[in-house]
Design a protein around this motif. Structure first.
Motif, PDB file in Angstrom:
ATOM      1  N   ALA A 159       0.191  -0.564  -1.820  1.00  0.00           N
ATOM      2  CA  ALA A 159      -1.039   0.940  -0.304  1.00  0.00           C
ATOM      3  C   ALA A 159       0.379   1.709   0.613  1.00  0.00           C
ATOM      4  O   ALA A 159       0.752   2.560   0.476  1.00  0.00           O
ATOM      5  CB  ALA A 159      -1.576   0.315  -0.244  1.00  0.00           C
ATOM      6  N   ARG A 198      -4.457   5.118 -13.830  1.00  0.00           N
ATOM      7  CA  ARG A 198      -5.435   4.512 -14.321  1.00  0.00           C
ATOM      8  C   ARG A 198      -4.757   2.904 -13.262  1.00  0.00           C
ATOM      9  O   ARG A 198      -5.896   2.147 -12.372  1.00  0.00           O
ATOM     10  CB  ARG A 198      -6.157   4.289 -15.137  1.00  0.00           C
ATOM     11  CG  ARG A 198      -7.080   5.738 -15.563  1.00  0.00           C
ATOM     12  CD  ARG A 198      -7.534   5.745 -16.063  1.00  0.00           C
ATOM     13  NE  ARG A 198      -7.311   5.521 -17.395  1.00  0.00           N
ATOM     14  CZ  ARG A 198      -7.106   6.611 -18.603  1.00  0.00           C
ATOM     15  NH1 ARG A 198      -6.526   7.165 -18.134  1.00  0.00           N
ATOM     16  NH2 ARG A 198      -6.243   5.326 -19.737  1.00  0.00           N
ATOM     17  N   LEU A 236      -5.805  -1.591  -6.706  1.00  0.00           N
ATOM     18  CA  LEU A 236      -5.861  -0.899  -5.201  1.00  0.00           C
ATOM     19  C   LEU A 236      -7.334  -0.811  -4.858  1.00  0.00           C
ATOM     20  O   LEU A 236      -7.510  -1.790  -4.111  1.00  0.00           O
ATOM     21  CB  LEU A 236      -5.398   0.750  -4.962  1.00  0.00           C
ATOM     22  CG  LEU A 236      -3.074   0.393  -4.855  1.00  0.00           C
ATOM     23  CD1 LEU A 236      -3.532   2.398  -4.683  1.00  0.00           C
ATOM     24  CD2 LEU A 236      -3.475   0.678  -3.766  1.00  0.00           C
ATOM     25  N   SER A 237      -7.792  -0.730  -5.956  1.00  0.00           N
ATOM     26  CA  SER A 237      -9.414  -0.909  -6.159  1.00  0.00           C
ATOM     27  C   SER A 237      -9.969  -2.485  -6.249  1.00  0.00           C
ATOM     28  O   SER A 237     -11.326  -2.327  -4.838  1.00  0.00           O
ATOM     29  CB  SER A 237     -10.176  -0.347  -7.112  1.00  0.00           C
ATOM     30  OG  SER A 237      -9.543   1.084  -7.048  1.00  0.00           O
ATOM     31  N   ARG A 238      -9.682  -2.425  -7.206  1.00  0.00           N
ATOM     32  CA  ARG A 238      -9.663  -4.162  -6.329  1.00  0.00           C
ATOM     33  C   ARG A 238      -9.404  -4.807  -4.995  1.00  0.00           C
ATOM     34  O   ARG A 238     -10.187  -5.778  -4.837  1.00  0.00           O
ATOM     35  CB  ARG A 238      -8.867  -5.394  -7.471  1.00  0.00           C
ATOM     36  CG  ARG A 238      -8.962  -6.907  -7.599  1.00  0.00           C
ATOM     37  CD  ARG A 238      -7.827  -8.175  -8.223  1.00  0.00           C
ATOM     38  NE  ARG A 238      -6.652  -6.655  -8.033  1.00  0.00           N
ATOM     39  CZ  ARG A 238      -5.875  -7.852  -7.083  1.00  0.00           C
ATOM     40  NH1 ARG A 238      -6.781  -8.964  -5.989  1.00  0.00           N
ATOM     41  NH2 ARG A 238      -4.866  -7.529  -6.467  1.00  0.00           N
ATOM     42  N   ARG A 239      -8.130  -4.581  -3.987  1.00  0.00           N
ATOM     43  CA  ARG A 239      -7.755  -5.624  -3.000  1.00  0.00           C
ATOM     44  C   ARG A 239      -8.717  -4.657  -2.248  1.00  0.00           C
ATOM     45  O   ARG A 239      -9.102  -5.946  -1.408  1.00  0.00           O
ATOM     46  CB  ARG A 239      -6.376  -4.620  -2.758  1.00  0.00           C
ATOM     47  CG  ARG A 239      -6.188  -5.560  -1.460  1.00  0.00           C
ATOM     48  CD  ARG A 239      -5.107  -5.330  -1.289  1.00  0.00           C
ATOM     49  NE  ARG A 239      -3.801  -6.001  -2.921  1.00  0.00           N
ATOM     50  CZ  ARG A 239      -3.265  -5.737  -3.519  1.00  0.00           C
ATOM     51  NH1 ARG A 239      -2.750  -4.705  -3.699  1.00  0.00           N
ATOM     52  NH2 ARG A 239      -3.151  -6.693  -4.088  1.00  0.00           N
ATOM     53  N   LEU A 240      -9.334  -3.021  -2.730  1.00  0.00           N
ATOM     54  CA  LEU A 240     -10.159  -2.679  -1.705  1.00  0.00           C
ATOM     55  C   LEU A 240     -11.662  -3.120  -1.445  1.00  0.00           C
ATOM     56  O   LEU A 240     -12.292  -3.799  -0.965  1.00  0.00           O
ATOM     57  CB  LEU A 240     -10.721  -1.230  -1.530  1.00  0.00           C
ATOM     58  CG  LEU A 240     -11.841  -0.321  -0.489  1.00  0.00           C
ATOM     59  CD1 LEU A 240     -11.182  -0.420   0.715  1.00  0.00           C
ATOM     60  CD2 LEU A 240     -11.360   1.530  -1.552  1.00  0.00           C
ATOM     61  N   HIS A 241     -12.272  -3.926  -2.751  1.00  0.00           N
ATOM     62  CA  HIS A 241     -12.917  -4.791  -3.444  1.00  0.00           C
ATOM     63  C   HIS A 241     -13.396  -5.825  -2.258  1.00  0.00           C
ATOM     64  O   HIS A 241     -14.089  -6.236  -1.700  1.00  0.00           O
ATOM     65  CB  HIS A 241     -13.499  -4.554  -4.911  1.00  0.00           C
ATOM     66  CG  HIS A 241     -14.607  -5.233  -5.201  1.00  0.00           C
ATOM     67  ND1 HIS A 241     -15.028  -6.609  -5.259  1.00  0.00           N
ATOM     68  CD2 HIS A 241     -16.220  -4.974  -4.912  1.00  0.00           C
ATOM     69  CE1 HIS A 241     -16.092  -6.288  -5.751  1.00  0.00           C
ATOM     70  NE2 HIS A 241     -16.732  -5.876  -5.493  1.00  0.00           N
ATOM     71  N   LEU A 294      -4.485   2.150  -9.696  1.00  0.00           N
ATOM     72  CA  LEU A 294      -5.609   2.890  -8.945  1.00  0.00           C
ATOM     73  C   LEU A 294      -6.328   1.542  -8.905  1.00  0.00           C
ATOM     74  O   LEU A 294      -6.962   0.823  -8.172  1.00  0.00           O
ATOM     75  CB  LEU A 294      -6.464   4.051  -9.817  1.00  0.00           C
ATOM     76  CG  LEU A 294      -5.612   5.154  -9.302  1.00  0.00           C
ATOM     77  CD1 LEU A 294      -5.973   6.506 -10.003  1.00  0.00           C
ATOM     78  CD2 LEU A 294      -6.105   5.237  -7.247  1.00  0.00           C
ATOM     79  N   ALA A 295      -7.069   0.660 -10.561  1.00  0.00           N
ATOM     80  CA  ALA A 295      -7.509  -0.668 -10.176  1.00  0.00           C
ATOM     81  C   ALA A 295      -6.803  -1.238  -9.954  1.00  0.00           C
ATOM     82  O   ALA A 295      -8.235  -2.558  -8.794  1.00  0.00           O
ATOM     83  CB  ALA A 295      -7.769  -0.710 -12.005  1.00  0.00           C
TER      84      ALA A 295
END
Length: 236
Positions: A88, A128, A134-139, A131-132
């Motif tokens: 990030a 992808r 980064l999305s996991r960390r945000l989740h 992005l996955a």
């Protein structure tokens, strides 16, 4: 005779982030990537240091944390084998907002920013996967906020024991553990307390209360759960 040290390419081929790339793509990444060995307790970077790479844990465990002006540490995340971190701030081109420290002897793969950007431009699968991550960390961060806001300290600790230590199947799915189990805490209790937004004294008090209720037995970092279902029910 000294064993030949593993190459960056050997690890790249087995890391989820790179597994579906072609051999040529992995070779290009390996040319610029570096393997970093960290001893337990060694710092990788500190808050405010420049962010110029992403890191993947080949083996070991890394703690991401923030230290308040009064010296109190808050563990933001514990990075396990196969997971990446540092993406990030690398994309934003700002300094690191957390510090990273090895919780065990660890081997990391450091991929420079320029290599990451080049492969994102070349390959949508790689993009992808970034992005996955980064999305996991945000989740996870959103789940943490929800847990701190809506769950009691006891519920958070039981959730950690049955989910983070045993696996997601401990709370949902067909393969839930039954009866008694032994859990080995992956890190020191002080780190777990900080990760769960508790003081170490509060964590110890909860463990004592659960022991007094006959739900668990504590033997250092080994937790014997007498009955998984009873412990799970206690968190509801």
């Amino acid at each position: 005779m000294t064993a030949t040290p593993p190459s960056a390419e050997a690890f790249i081929a087995n890391l989820p982030l790179f597994r579906e790339l072609s051999g040529e793509q992995r070779s290009r990444i390996a040319e610029s990537a570096r393997l970093l060995r960290l001893a337990r307790g060694e710092a990788l970077f500190r808050r405010g240091d420049p962010a110029s790479a992403t890191y993947i844990v080949c083996y070991g465990r890394v703690k991401l944390s923030i230290v308040s002006p009064t010296g109190v540490e808050k563990v933001v995340e514990i990075i396990e084998q196969g997971q990446s971190f540092g993406e990030a701030v690398m994309f934003l081109e700002v300094p690191h907002v957390v510090s990273a420290q090895a919780l065990a002897d660890s081997l990391l793969l450091m991929v420079p920013k320029e290599t990451v950007f080049e492969n994102i431009d070349r390959d949508p699968v790689f993009a992808r996967r970034m992005l996955a991550g980064l999305s996991r960390r945000l989740h996870q961060l959103l789940a943490d906020v929800e847990a701190y806001s809506t769950r009691s300290a006891t519920e958070r600790l039981i959730g950690f024991l049955l989910h983070d230590c045993v696996g997601a199947g401990a709370e949902a799915g067909a393969e839930q553990p039954q009866g008694s189990i032994d859990i080995e805490l992956p890190v020191a209790k002080g780190v777990i307390a900080s990760r769960l937004n508790l003081t170490q004294e509060h964590l110890s008090r909860i463990l004592h209360e659960l022991s007094a209720l006959g739900l668990i037995e504590v033997h250092g970092r080994r937790i014997h759960v007498r009955d998984v279902d009873r412990l799970r029910q206690h968190a509801r």
